[in-house]
Design an enzyme around this catalytic site. Structure first.
Site, PDB file in Angstrom:
ATOM      1  N   GLU A 104       0.796  -1.113  -0.026  1.00 28.52           N
ATOM      2  CA  GLU A 104      -0.088  -0.095   0.100  1.00 28.52           C
ATOM      3  C   GLU A 104       1.012   1.099   0.222  1.00 28.52           C
ATOM      4  OE1 GLU A 104      -2.491  -1.677   3.317  1.00 28.52           O
ATOM      5  OE2 GLU A 104      -4.214  -1.431   1.953  1.00 28.52           O
ATOM      6  N   GLU A 124      -3.408 -10.022   3.561  1.00 32.66           N
ATOM      7  CA  GLU A 124      -4.314  -9.813   4.676  1.00 32.66           C
ATOM      8  C   GLU A 124      -5.340 -10.762   4.774  1.00 32.66           C
ATOM      9  OE1 GLU A 124      -3.122  -7.593   2.524  1.00 32.66           O
ATOM     10  OE2 GLU A 124      -2.719  -5.424   3.582  1.00 32.66           O
TER      11      GLU A 124
HETATM   12  C1  3H9 Z   1      -1.536  -5.389   6.708  1.00 33.14           C
HETATM   13  O1  3H9 Z   1      -0.383  -5.153   6.438  1.00 33.14           O
HETATM   14  C2  3H9 Z   1      -2.586  -4.567   6.783  1.00 33.14           C
HETATM   15  C3  3H9 Z   1      -2.803  -3.312   5.943  1.00 33.14           C
HETATM   16  O2  3H9 Z   1      -3.237  -3.648   4.723  1.00 33.14           O
HETATM   17  C4  3H9 Z   1      -3.603  -2.175   6.569  1.00 33.14           C
HETATM   18  C5  3H9 Z   1      -3.256  -1.712   7.939  1.00 33.14           C
HETATM   19  C6  3H9 Z   1      -3.849  -0.465   8.425  1.00 33.14           C
HETATM   20  N1  3H9 Z   1       4.447  -7.595  11.866  1.00 33.14           N
HETATM   21  O3  3H9 Z   1       8.418 -14.879   8.737  1.00 33.14           O
HETATM   22  P1  3H9 Z   1       9.572 -14.570   9.329  1.00 33.14           P
HETATM   23  C7  3H9 Z   1       7.998 -11.098  12.169  1.00 33.14           C
HETATM   24  S1  3H9 Z   1      -1.372  -6.997   7.373  1.00 33.14           S
HETATM   25  C8  3H9 Z   1       5.000  -7.935  12.968  1.00 33.14           C
HETATM   26  O4  3H9 Z   1      10.308 -15.816  10.465  1.00 33.14           O
HETATM   27  P2  3H9 Z   1      10.666 -14.796   6.605  1.00 33.14           P
HETATM   28  C9  3H9 Z   1       7.881 -12.532  12.414  1.00 33.14           C
HETATM   29  O5  3H9 Z   1       6.766 -12.920  13.590  1.00 33.14           O
HETATM   30  C10 3H9 Z   1       0.241  -7.522   7.328  1.00 33.14           C
HETATM   31  N2  3H9 Z   1       6.053  -8.960  13.063  1.00 33.14           N
HETATM   32  O6  3H9 Z   1      10.704 -14.261   8.094  1.00 33.14           O
HETATM   33  C11 3H9 Z   1       9.213 -13.236  12.930  1.00 33.14           C
HETATM   34  O7  3H9 Z   1       9.367 -12.795  14.202  1.00 33.14           O
HETATM   35  P3  3H9 Z   1      10.380 -13.503  15.292  1.00 33.14           P
HETATM   36  C12 3H9 Z   1       0.365  -7.960   5.907  1.00 33.14           C
HETATM   37  C13 3H9 Z   1       6.307  -9.358  11.676  1.00 33.14           C
HETATM   38  O8  3H9 Z   1      11.889 -14.106   6.063  1.00 33.14           O
HETATM   39  C14 3H9 Z   1      10.157 -12.124  12.115  1.00 33.14           C
HETATM   40  O9  3H9 Z   1       9.238 -11.077  11.610  1.00 33.14           O
HETATM   41  N3  3H9 Z   1       1.804  -8.770   5.868  1.00 33.14           N
HETATM   42  C15 3H9 Z   1       5.494  -9.208  10.541  1.00 33.14           C
HETATM   43  O10 3H9 Z   1      10.526 -16.329   6.494  1.00 33.14           O
HETATM   44  C16 3H9 Z   1      10.347 -12.916  10.794  1.00 33.14           C
HETATM   45  O11 3H9 Z   1       9.470 -13.386  10.127  1.00 33.14           O
HETATM   46  C17 3H9 Z   1       2.010 -10.027   6.269  1.00 33.14           C
HETATM   47  O12 3H9 Z   1       1.181 -10.653   6.323  1.00 33.14           O
HETATM   48  C18 3H9 Z   1       4.682  -8.259  10.767  1.00 33.14           C
HETATM   49  N4  3H9 Z   1       4.020  -7.800   9.492  1.00 33.14           N
HETATM   50  O13 3H9 Z   1       9.514 -14.284   5.900  1.00 33.14           O
HETATM   51  C19 3H9 Z   1       3.318 -10.441   5.965  1.00 33.14           C
HETATM   52  N5  3H9 Z   1       5.896 -10.136   9.498  1.00 33.14           N
HETATM   53  O14 3H9 Z   1      11.611 -13.322  14.587  1.00 33.14           O
HETATM   54  C20 3H9 Z   1       3.539 -11.489   7.268  1.00 33.14           C
HETATM   55  C21 3H9 Z   1       6.894 -10.891  10.333  1.00 33.14           C
HETATM   56  O15 3H9 Z   1      10.246 -13.040  16.698  1.00 33.14           O
HETATM   57  N6  3H9 Z   1       4.954 -11.854   7.135  1.00 33.14           N
HETATM   58  N7  3H9 Z   1       7.051 -10.459  11.491  1.00 33.14           N
HETATM   59  O16 3H9 Z   1       9.790 -15.106  15.291  1.00 33.14           O
HETATM   60  C22 3H9 Z   1       5.541 -12.660   6.366  1.00 33.14           C
HETATM   61  O17 3H9 Z   1       4.790 -13.094   5.391  1.00 33.14           O
HETATM   62  C23 3H9 Z   1       7.115 -13.091   6.284  1.00 33.14           C
HETATM   63  O18 3H9 Z   1       7.255 -12.694   7.941  1.00 33.14           O
HETATM   64  C24 3H9 Z   1       7.962 -12.323   5.404  1.00 33.14           C
HETATM   65  C25 3H9 Z   1       9.256 -12.813   5.799  1.00 33.14           C
HETATM   66  C26 3H9 Z   1       7.517 -13.058   4.097  1.00 33.14           C
HETATM   67  C27 3H9 Z   1       8.007 -10.960   5.384  1.00 33.14           C
END
Ligand code: 3H9
Length: 697
Positions: A104, A124
């Protein structure tokens, strides 16, 4: 200036570099930093702004940890509006992942460049939400409604080259994000490229949104977010203005934010990552794996070997004869062929694996050099003991000796070797090269290094690994046996397998328990019942015979074309087997049971209460380290609907006192053994939830 966004002016360009490891989530400091950075850029007389992420990624999305807490300004939609309405030219340079709120921010920028490996998307829906900062309004304006709907409702990651084709990116170029971003901005400035706010583009042409909504509701099997996303995209086409569309998106986003589905899905997101974080693993180095052995090349052994080969490790497959070894190789080839068809393996890698990386053997000596061996032979303690004493004799010191047993006592297996510290359970789920769950079963003597090696192997194979302790069935199958027994009781008391299956698929399971039994093979449950009878049954347990009768007639479910259901050749869904209810009735008559009717609601309450109660015992006894380990096991191995977050998250959201009250009531009425779990009683008496135990660890 906030440190989460580092500001630097390079010539005419103000550079905003996000520095919020590990994934540059758009938390409060980042949001404030972007607004401050834009203000500074405007005051400093910059002509353009470049936004990029330091470290491994651009913005991976909103900070999920903030969800459910009171929101703090500036909100992300306001940040996006501020970016888009800046009088300066704003460019984003993407690498890593630009997901959710990250995409976004990128879409609010006037131009977007990315390196080729960048993944963009709106995940999301997988968190029970929809894009909430303009994504559902801006994306359809540049990619068209069909592509936008597909991306938003699937939550899939789109690679940069495809995003370029869809018009979501303007340029794709290899290099350092800051460097390619800067030279792109300079080129844009040189040709006096105009600001290009997507919000000023006309509304896109619509489609039949009601049909798309219904299709998503059906596909979601109870999960709402995909269907709600359709309504948000509809607003992009039909709202009177961009602002009105944004307001509708916000309204839908906030509605979803308050749902249990959002809570369940976000619990699942963090639980999936938390299972590997265990105190026993802290600072413990796993042993290095160069080569893996597999003993037994049946469906399970071949699946395990396929998973290991697909992860790039060579395998020695041990079988009892040349014929059996070749049959195992054919099974592996067929599994790998599936991977080629799905585009997960190239033809040349397929050829190389079968020629060079898979070694067939019929002599234990071939395992003398493997670093880890997984035994996947017939589920019989005597057979397993023989295998392990042979492994003990030939395997090199330090080799990990793993069993894939689903139920048997790994302490007893370990005791047949001179090195029980090296013995561990690695319980794969069939088909092992596809199913994501791995139970790492830690026996009394298993060393923490060997446990760490089990987790490291799981990670390498792309599995979600859960630590389990030794008991009959470990975490998953122990709980399964209980809720399956509860279902059998309900059938004898008057429900039908078909009503139970339907009640559970309506709840959100992909399949009901009887259809699952047909899929995995009725012979498995039959063998287990025979084993339990031989061990001596609890005299109060109701030992139903109708399932045995099906097996005695040679009906083992899908593989024989007949079980609880009848299957046409090649079909995976069947119609009710007309013989089943007469077998059930004969069983009822023999026991003098008068059938009563069950509502779907009662079926669900009993089934879920039996699952939650056994799960609480599993946690209370330390078989699972935390409630979240049970949740992840049931989510990844047993088809539990992800939007409830797992059985114990579901129980928390339902309220534990009501579940305990049901169990106490039924324990006075039923033949099914409803012994309340001490942990459940304790939590209720202390006014706590399972989540409180997750937080403690
Ligand atoms: C959104 O964006 C809503 C909006 O449209 C509107 C808002 C108003 N937040 O997965 P990993 C942490 S909804 C906080 O092992 P990878 C994760 O818990 C969001 N923490 O790494 C982990 O912590 P820890 C939409 C987050 O390299 C560490 O980061 N976005 C978030 O295998 C490493 O993560 C998503 O849904 C977060 N957003 O994969 C994306 N993301 O080390 C969600 C990660 O303490 N994330 N953490 O265990 C992912 O899909 C994967 O983390 C990503 C990296 C592909 C980015």
């Amino acid at each position: 200036m906030s440190q989460a966004i580092e500001y630097e002016k390079i010539g005419d360009v103000a550079v905003l570099a996000a520095n919020n490891p590990p994934v540059n989530a758009l938390g409060l400091e980042i949001r404030k930093g972007i607004i401050n950075g834009l203000e500074s850029a405007e005051v400093d007389g910059a002509k353009a702004v470049l936004i990029y992420g330091k470290g491994r990624t651009y913005f991976s999305g909103a900070d999920i940890r903030e969800f459910g807490k009171p929101p703090v300004r500036p909100f992300l939609p306001d940040v996006c509006d501020r970016i888009e309405s800046s009088p300066l030219l704003v460019v984003s340079a993407l690498h890593g992942a630009a997901l959710g709120g990250g995409l976004e921010v990128a879409l609010s920028s006037h131009y977007r460049i990315a390196i080729p490996t960048t993944r963009i998307g709106f995940p999301e829906v997988n968190l029970g939400l929809i894009p909430g900062a303009g994504g559902s309004q801006r994306l359809p304006r540049i990619s068209g409604v069909s592509a936008a709907l597909e991306i938003i409702t699937s939550g899939r990651h789109v690679l940069a080259p495809e995003a370029l084709e869809l018009g979501i990116l303007d340029e794709v170029q290899d290099g350092d994000p800051c460097e390619i971003g800067l030279s792109y901005v300079q080129a844009l400035l040189q040709r006096s490229a105009p600001r290009r706010p997507i919000s000023e583009l006309p509304s896109p042409a619509g489609i039949d949104f009601d049909a798309a909504y219904e299709a998503m509701l059906k596909k979601g099997r109870g999960q709402l977010s995909g269907a709600v996303a359709v309504r948000a995209v509809q607003a992009a086409c039909e709202a009177d203005s961009f602002a009105a569309g944004l307001a509708r998106e916000r309204e839908l986003f906030l509605e979803l934010m308050g749902t249990d589905q959002r809570k369940g899905l976000i619990h699942a997101f963090f639980a999936e990552r938390a299972v590997a974080k265990l105190p026993e693993l802290k600072g413990v180095e796993p042993r290095i794996l160069h080569q893996v052995g597999v003993v037994g090349g049946g469906t399970m052994g071949a699946g395990i070997a396929s998973a290991v080969l697909l992860a790039g490790l060579p395998v020695v497959m041990l079988e009892m004869s040349h014929e059996a070894a070749h049959a195992a190789k054919n099974r592996i080839a067929s599994n790998l062929n599936g991977a080629v068809k799905r585009g997960k393996l190239s033809q040349s890698d397929f050829d190389e694996i079968l020629q060079d990386r898979l070694v067939l053997a019929i002599d234990y000596g071939a395992l003398s050099n493997v670093d880890l061996v997984v035994e996947a032979v017939f589920e019989d303690m005597e057979v397993k003991k023989q295998v392990f004493s042979s492994l003990d004799a030939v395997c090199k010191p330090g080799a990990v000796l793993a069993t894939n047993t689903s139920y048997l006592d790994i302490n007893e297996i370990g005791a047949t070797t001179s090195r029980p510290q090296d013995v561990i359970g690695l319980h794969f789920f069939s088909p092992a090269h596809v199913m994501k769950l791995l139970e790492v079963v830690v026996a009394d003597e298993t060393s923490s290094e060997v446990m760490a090696t089990g987790f490291a192997l799981g990670r390498r194979l792309g599995k979600v690994s859960v630590r389990a302790g030794v008991c009959d069935g470990f975490i998953g199958n122990r709980i399964l046996n209980t809720y399956r027994a509860c279902a059998d009781h309900m059938v004898l008391d008057g429900a039908t397998p078909y009503q139970i299956d339907k009640a559970l698929t309506d709840f959100g399971f992909a399949m009901g328990p009887f259809a699952v039994s047909d899929l995995s093979g009725l012979d498995i449950g039959w063998a287990m019942r025979k084993r339990k009878r031989a061990e001596g049954l609890n005299p109060q347990a109701r030992d139903s015979s109708y399932a045995d009768k099906l097996c005695e007639a040679g009906h083992f479910g899908q593989k024989t074309g007949r079980g609880y259901y009848v299957y046409e050749p090649g079909k995976r869904t069947g119609t009710p087997n007309p013989d089943v209810m007469s077998l059930v009735e004969a069983d009822r008559d023999a026991r003098g049971i008068v059938a009563r009717s069950f509502s779907d609601e009662e079926i669900l309450r009993r089934y879920m209460a039996s699952m939650v109660n056994e799960a609480a015992k599993v946690v209370g006894e330390g078989i699972a380290s935390r409630p979240l380990d049970v949740d992840v096991t049931l989510l990844f191995g047993y088809g539990f609907p992800r939007f409830f977050g797992g059985p114990l998250k579901w129980a928390d959201l339902q309220g534990l006192p009501g579940i305990l009250e049901d169990i106490r009531k039924w324990s006075n009425e039923d033949s099914f053994s409803w012994q309340p779990a001490p942990l459940l009683e304790q939590l209720v008496s202390e006014g706590k939830t399972f989540e409180d135990l997750n937080a403690h660890n």
